[in-house]
Enzyme design. Sequence first.
Site, PDB file in Angstrom:
ATOM      1  N   CYS A  57       0.446  -9.986   4.479  1.00 36.27           N
ATOM      2  CA  CYS A  57      -0.680  -9.034   4.426  1.00 36.27           C
ATOM      3  C   CYS A  57      -1.865  -9.592   5.211  1.00 36.27           C
ATOM      4  O   CYS A  57      -2.535  -8.864   5.939  1.00 36.27           O
ATOM      5  CB  CYS A  57      -1.095  -8.777   2.981  1.00 36.27           C
ATOM      6  SG  CYS A  57       0.178  -7.992   1.990  1.00 36.27           S
ATOM      7  N   CYS A  90      -0.452 -12.267  -0.776  1.00 35.67           N
ATOM      8  CA  CYS A  90       0.574 -11.953   0.224  1.00 35.67           C
ATOM      9  C   CYS A  90       0.206 -12.528   1.593  1.00 35.67           C
ATOM     10  O   CYS A  90      -0.767 -12.091   2.208  1.00 35.67           O
ATOM     11  CB  CYS A  90       0.734 -10.432   0.287  1.00 35.67           C
ATOM     12  SG  CYS A  90       1.726  -9.844   1.650  1.00 35.67           S
TER      13      CYS A  90
END
Length: 192
Positions: A118, A115
């Site tokens: 993230c 991600c």
Amino acid sequence: MASFLDSVTVTRVFSLPITSSISPASKVPSVSARRISPVPEFRGLKASQKSSVTQSASLGTSLGSRFARGGRIVCEAQDTTAAAVEVPNISDSEWQTQVLESDVPVLVEFWAPWCGPCRMIHPIVDQLAKDFAGKFKFYKINTDESPNTANRYGIRSVPTVIIFKDGEKKDSIIGAVPKETLEKTIERFVVE
């Protein structure tokens, strides 16, 4: 009067000789022999100590003072590892004791290694862990390695930040958000 850019030289020296011939049938050049030189090593910026040195020194900038002292551009890296606290990763097996039974509020970041957002929010959470040390606990949980906890709380998108207090989910934030948004949310649950 020379400008600052006139004093900075970057040398790129390489050759890429390609001999080509045009086929009478296709009228398109084709490569008949190809010799590729390795890309040269970049050796940094160079600055001469001409009149631009005194001009840049008179600007009163830190760059000017470096030129006045030695006539060199200095690249300085900052050590960012000491500034932040590394927020620990937890797993499904630690969830109960670390989060639900905590005596202070807990912020949990649900994330995944693939991600991109993230990775953008990790340093923010690390900095907040340092700022709110003692008042809040911070953990990260990898949704790929701990899917049971992610499913229990309906995590469908990462990053998702959930705040727990007294073993109950109190608030959640989905997506990469600015530090200020997380700070305001945390401050609502801080134990004084």
